[in-house]
Design a protein around this motif. Structure first.
Motif, PDB file in Angstrom:
ATOM      1  N   THR A 176       0.831  -1.204   0.000  1.00 58.19           N
ATOM      2  CA  THR A 176       0.000   0.000   0.000  1.00 58.19           C
ATOM      3  C   THR A 176       0.865   1.254   0.000  1.00 58.19           C
ATOM      4  OG1 THR A 176      -0.127  -0.071   2.412  1.00 58.19           O
ATOM      5  CG2 THR A 176      -1.916  -1.126   1.164  1.00 58.19           C
ATOM      6  N   THR A 177       2.102   1.161   0.501  1.00 60.52           N
ATOM      7  CA  THR A 177       3.048   2.281   0.514  1.00 60.52           C
ATOM      8  C   THR A 177       4.466   1.748   0.361  1.00 60.52           C
ATOM      9  OG1 THR A 177       3.315   2.230   2.927  1.00 60.52           O
ATOM     10  CG2 THR A 177       1.624   3.721   2.054  1.00 60.52           C
ATOM     11  N   VAL A 178       5.381   2.658   0.000  1.00 59.85           N
ATOM     12  CA  VAL A 178       6.813   2.343  -0.068  1.00 59.85           C
ATOM     13  C   VAL A 178       7.527   3.382   0.790  1.00 59.85           C
ATOM     14  CG1 VAL A 178       8.849   2.205  -1.544  1.00 59.85           C
ATOM     15  CG2 VAL A 178       6.651   1.357  -2.386  1.00 59.85           C
ATOM     16  N   LYS A 179       8.345   2.907   1.719  1.00 58.51           N
ATOM     17  CA  LYS A 179       9.017   3.817   2.650  1.00 58.51           C
ATOM     18  C   LYS A 179      10.519   3.864   2.385  1.00 58.51           C
ATOM     19  CE  LYS A 179      10.015   4.677   7.487  1.00 58.51           C
ATOM     20  NZ  LYS A 179      10.039   4.120   8.831  1.00 58.51           N
ATOM     21  N   GLY A 180      11.041   5.081   2.434  1.00 60.97           N
ATOM     22  CA  GLY A 180      12.479   5.294   2.363  1.00 60.97           C
ATOM     23  C   GLY A 180      12.936   6.065   3.586  1.00 60.97           C
ATOM     24  N   THR A 181      14.076   5.707   4.112  1.00 55.26           N
ATOM     25  CA  THR A 181      14.688   6.445   5.218  1.00 55.26           C
ATOM     26  C   THR A 181      16.074   6.838   4.769  1.00 55.26           C
ATOM     27  OG1 THR A 181      13.435   5.244   6.887  1.00 55.26           O
ATOM     28  CG2 THR A 181      15.437   6.351   7.628  1.00 55.26           C
ATOM     29  N   TRP A 182      16.322   8.133   4.744  1.00 56.24           N
ATOM     30  CA  TRP A 182      17.579   8.667   4.248  1.00 56.24           C
ATOM     31  C   TRP A 182      18.305   9.353   5.388  1.00 56.24           C
ATOM     32  CZ3 TRP A 182      14.087  11.464   0.308  1.00 56.24           C
ATOM     33  CH2 TRP A 182      13.479  10.515  -0.521  1.00 56.24           C
ATOM     34  N   LYS A 183      19.595   9.066   5.532  1.00 51.36           N
ATOM     35  CA  LYS A 183      20.353   9.557   6.685  1.00 51.36           C
ATOM     36  C   LYS A 183      21.517  10.457   6.299  1.00 51.36           C
ATOM     37  CE  LYS A 183      19.071   5.773   9.615  1.00 51.36           C
ATOM     38  NZ  LYS A 183      18.827   6.082  10.978  1.00 51.36           N
ATOM     39  N   ALA A 184      21.750  11.442   7.176  1.00 45.57           N
ATOM     40  CA  ALA A 184      22.897  12.338   7.013  1.00 45.57           C
ATOM     41  C   ALA A 184      24.190  11.589   7.295  1.00 45.57           C
ATOM     42  CB  ALA A 184      22.779  13.543   7.942  1.00 45.57           C
ATOM     43  N   ASN A 185      24.109  10.551   8.114  1.00 45.99           N
ATOM     44  CA  ASN A 185      25.290   9.761   8.440  1.00 45.99           C
ATOM     45  C   ASN A 185      25.027   8.307   8.086  1.00 45.99           C
ATOM     46  OD1 ASN A 185      27.600   8.613   9.399  1.00 45.99           O
ATOM     47  ND2 ASN A 185      27.254   9.151  11.530  1.00 45.99           N
ATOM     48  N   PHE A 186      25.371   7.946   6.865  1.00 49.50           N
ATOM     49  CA  PHE A 186      25.264   6.569   6.388  1.00 49.50           C
ATOM     50  C   PHE A 186      26.683   6.075   6.163  1.00 49.50           C
ATOM     51  CE2 PHE A 186      25.092   3.475   2.937  1.00 49.50           C
ATOM     52  CZ  PHE A 186      24.201   2.567   3.464  1.00 49.50           C
ATOM     53  N   ASN A 187      27.159   5.252   7.070  1.00 51.36           N
ATOM     54  CA  ASN A 187      28.546   4.770   7.006  1.00 51.36           C
ATOM     55  C   ASN A 187      29.533   5.927   6.893  1.00 51.36           C
ATOM     56  OD1 ASN A 187      27.720   2.095   7.196  1.00 51.36           O
ATOM     57  ND2 ASN A 187      27.546   1.877   4.990  1.00 51.36           N
ATOM     58  N   GLY A 188      29.279   6.993   7.670  1.00 51.40           N
ATOM     59  CA  GLY A 188      30.215   8.101   7.747  1.00 51.40           C
ATOM     60  C   GLY A 188      29.989   9.245   6.778  1.00 51.40           C
ATOM     61  N   LYS A 189      28.979   9.117   5.893  1.00 50.02           N
ATOM     62  CA  LYS A 189      28.696  10.215   4.963  1.00 50.02           C
ATOM     63  C   LYS A 189      27.208  10.199   4.636  1.00 50.02           C
ATOM     64  CE  LYS A 189      29.953   7.515   0.924  1.00 50.02           C
ATOM     65  NZ  LYS A 189      30.756   7.415  -0.255  1.00 50.02           N
ATOM     66  N   PRO A 190      26.682  11.297   4.097  1.00 49.77           N
ATOM     67  CA  PRO A 190      25.259  11.327   3.761  1.00 49.77           C
ATOM     68  C   PRO A 190      24.924  10.345   2.645  1.00 49.77           C
ATOM     69  CG  PRO A 190      26.204  13.541   3.761  1.00 49.77           C
ATOM     70  CD  PRO A 190      27.342  12.577   3.867  1.00 49.77           C
ATOM     71  N   SER A 191      23.752   9.727   2.755  1.00 49.89           N
ATOM     72  CA  SER A 191      23.297   8.850   1.676  1.00 49.89           C
ATOM     73  C   SER A 191      22.998   9.699   0.443  1.00 49.89           C
ATOM     74  CB  SER A 191      22.050   8.078   2.103  1.00 49.89           C
ATOM     75  OG  SER A 191      20.925   8.939   2.157  1.00 49.89           O
ATOM     76  N   THR A 192      23.011   9.073  -0.698  1.00 50.77           N
ATOM     77  CA  THR A 192      22.733   9.775  -1.945  1.00 50.77           C
ATOM     78  C   THR A 192      21.352  10.426  -1.904  1.00 50.77           C
ATOM     79  OG1 THR A 192      24.149   8.271  -3.177  1.00 50.77           O
ATOM     80  CG2 THR A 192      22.517   9.509  -4.454  1.00 50.77           C
ATOM     81  N   ASN A 193      20.344   9.674  -1.450  1.00 54.74           N
ATOM     82  CA  ASN A 193      19.001  10.236  -1.372  1.00 54.74           C
ATOM     83  C   ASN A 193      18.959  11.448  -0.456  1.00 54.74           C
ATOM     84  OD1 ASN A 193      17.144   8.588  -2.998  1.00 54.74           O
ATOM     85  ND2 ASN A 193      17.833   6.926  -1.683  1.00 54.74           N
ATOM     86  N   TYR A 194      19.646  11.377   0.674  1.00 53.80           N
ATOM     87  CA  TYR A 194      19.676  12.493   1.625  1.00 53.80           C
ATOM     88  C   TYR A 194      20.281  13.728   0.962  1.00 53.80           C
ATOM     89  CZ  TYR A 194      20.397  15.084   5.948  1.00 53.80           C
ATOM     90  OH  TYR A 194      20.371  16.048   6.929  1.00 53.80           O
ATOM     91  N   LYS A 195      21.420  13.545   0.300  1.00 52.21           N
ATOM     92  CA  LYS A 195      22.090  14.681  -0.351  1.00 52.21           C
ATOM     93  C   LYS A 195      21.209  15.311  -1.424  1.00 52.21           C
ATOM     94  CE  LYS A 195      25.879  12.452  -1.411  1.00 52.21           C
ATOM     95  NZ  LYS A 195      27.208  12.059  -1.892  1.00 52.21           N
ATOM     96  N   VAL A 196      20.608  14.483  -2.268  1.00 52.23           N
ATOM     97  CA  VAL A 196      19.775  15.001  -3.356  1.00 52.23           C
ATOM     98  C   VAL A 196      18.564  15.743  -2.783  1.00 52.23           C
ATOM     99  CG1 VAL A 196      18.272  14.329  -5.284  1.00 52.23           C
ATOM    100  CG2 VAL A 196      20.530  13.277  -5.036  1.00 52.23           C
ATOM    101  N   PHE A 197      17.909  15.152  -1.788  1.00 53.32           N
ATOM    102  CA  PHE A 197      16.732  15.781  -1.185  1.00 53.32           C
ATOM    103  C   PHE A 197      17.092  17.124  -0.553  1.00 53.32           C
ATOM    104  CE2 PHE A 197      13.963  16.676   2.400  1.00 53.32           C
ATOM    105  CZ  PHE A 197      12.707  16.588   1.825  1.00 53.32           C
TER     106      PHE A 197
END
Length: 167
Positions: free
Chosen positions: A94-115
């Protein structure tokens, strides 16, 4: 065309991703979802042409969460979209969830940076759809108004719930 990075990081503890070689445009039939656990959550390992890509979880209430890392050499080839389409076809969420983090293995995730970059000049909804996950969600039938929650947890976290496209 410049390849767009594809990255989904719901569970950022994954570090065992293997580098891949260039491949042709990915298709949903190239994706294998192997059930690992069944119960309150349906958890599946995801592979693309036999290579581990992460996991897909169907939470109670038919909420799909993806923990996928597309290696750099494979980005822009439709791998994330193929994975999402295969999961959507299998689970009918019914939905698709994404969680984007500023600290993903020491750096921002791609989705976080783009957003974060795009929300300066776009609406929050458009910024969410401008991410690799947002593009894949939209192409997989989840182009309705996204629900976006930003928090300061872990240095910055963005949860986005993509809703079905209007018919």
């Amino acid at each position: 065309m410049v390849p767009q990075p594809e990255f989904v990081d719901v569970h950022p503890s994954r570090k065992n991703i293997v580098p891949f070689q260039q491949v042709s445009k990915a298709q949903p039939q190239d994706i294998k979802l192997q059930q690992v656990m069944d119960g309150a959550d349906d958890w599946n390992m995801v592979s693309f042409k036999g290579k581990d890509m992460g996991d897909v979880t169907l939470q109670s209430g038919l909420k799909l969460e993806l923990d996928i890392t597309v290696p750099e050499k494979m980005r822009g080839q439709g791998v994330l979209e193929a994975i999402m389409k295969a999961a959507v076809n299998k689970f009918k969420p019914t939905t698709v969830k994404g969680t984007w983090k500023a600290n993903f293995n020491g750096k921002p995730s791609t989705n976080y940076k783009v957003f974060m970059k795009n929300k300066k000049t776009m609406s929050l909804e458009d910024a969410a759809f401008s991410t690799p996950t947002g593009k894949a969600a939209q192409r997989s039938g989840f182009g309705g108004k996204p629900i976006i929650k930003e928090s300061s947890a872990d240095g910055g976290t963005i949860d986005v719930i993509f809703t079905p496209s209007k018919k």
